[in-house]
Design an enzyme around this catalytic site. Structure first.
Site, PDB file in Angstrom:
ATOM      1  N   GLY A  46       0.833  -1.187   0.000  1.00  0.00           N
ATOM      2  CA  GLY A  46       0.000   0.000   0.000  1.00  0.00           C
ATOM      3  C   GLY A  46       0.869   1.237   0.000  1.00  0.00           C
ATOM      4  CD  GLN A  51       3.245   5.683   2.878  1.00  0.00           C
ATOM      5  OE1 GLN A  51       2.296   5.128   2.332  1.00  0.00           O
ATOM      6  NE2 GLN A  51       4.239   5.010   3.440  1.00  0.00           N
ATOM      7  CB  CYS A  99       5.144   1.853   7.650  1.00  0.00           C
ATOM      8  SG  CYS A  99       4.630   3.400   6.871  1.00  0.00           S
ATOM      9  CG  LEU A 100       6.486   1.128   1.581  1.00  0.00           C
ATOM     10  CD1 LEU A 100       5.803   1.455   0.251  1.00  0.00           C
ATOM     11  CD2 LEU A 100       7.666   0.194   1.356  1.00  0.00           C
ATOM     12  CD  GLU A 142      -1.177   2.106   2.833  1.00  0.00           C
ATOM     13  OE1 GLU A 142      -0.850   3.294   2.683  1.00  0.00           O
ATOM     14  OE2 GLU A 142      -0.347   1.218   3.104  1.00  0.00           O
ATOM     15  CG  HIS A 145       0.077   6.421   5.672  1.00  0.00           C
ATOM     16  ND1 HIS A 145       1.200   6.922   6.277  1.00  0.00           N
ATOM     17  CD2 HIS A 145       0.355   5.122   5.383  1.00  0.00           C
ATOM     18  CE1 HIS A 145       2.121   5.963   6.360  1.00  0.00           C
ATOM     19  NE2 HIS A 145       1.627   4.856   5.831  1.00  0.00           N
TER      20      HIS A 145
END
Ligand code: ZN
Length: 188
Positions: A46, A51, A99-100, A142, A145
């Protein structure tokens, strides 16, 4: 299309609520194409617009398990309903999340088992998604975020302290830090 740099914890765009998308125009379509490319390059399951530095209520998702069709899409201006959380501590293996925007680490977090999400797709059509298990986790992660919440914000005090240590060691936790999928050796 382009792979975009992914912002890391501490950048203000990750910690502020994102704005509603008023109109789906060419800029939004280009952004979404870049988000898919970035998510796949990372790779991640996701990616939310904040981001990649864009404070708008959009996220992409992609998940496949052994016996299912690939599950993939983009949601614009989503609204999320969750089933109540099951009480208890998260399983350190089965409920570990990553999480990226805090790449290379995973921590256990209890999430709701089932969610309903309504949103708009890239054509402006209504979407309704009802999912459970790992897909429900992705939706909650997501969606957070878009409200300026990272999953690390929801961890136990002990894990949060570990997060702070890691961030300090790597020079994260401040504005303007990002990593580039396919270039930097990090992953969610
Ligand atoms: Zn994330």
């Amino acid at each position: 299309m382009a792979v975009l740099p992914i912002r890391i914890m501490g950048d203000p765009v990750l910690h502020s609520p994102a704005a509603v998308v008023e109109e789906i125009d060419d800029d939004i379509r280009r952004l979404v194409a870049d988000m898919f490319e970035t998510m796949d390059a990372a790779p991640g399951v996701g990616l939310a617009a904040p981001q990649v530095g864009v404070p708008l209520r959009i996220y992409t998702y992609a998940y496949v398990d052994d016996d299912d069709e690939p599950w993939r899409g983009v949601l614009i201006n989503p609204v999320l309903w969750m089933a109540p959380l099951e009480p208890g501590e998260p399983d350190p293996d089965l409920e570990a999340e990553g999480c990226l925007s805090f790449p290379g680490e995973r921590f256990p977090l209890r999430r709701s088992e089932r969610v309903l999400v309504t949103a708009t797709d890239l054509d402006g059509a209504d979407v309704r998604i009802e999912v459970d298990g790992w897909r429900a986790r992705i939706m909650q992660h997501e969606f957070d975020h878009l409200d300026g919440i990272l999953y690390v914000d929801r961890l136990s005090d002990r894990d949060w302290k570990t997060v702070q240590k890691i961030a300090k060691k790597r020079g994260w936790g401040r504005a303007g830090v990002s990593w580039m999928p396919g270039v930097d050796d990090l992953e969610g």
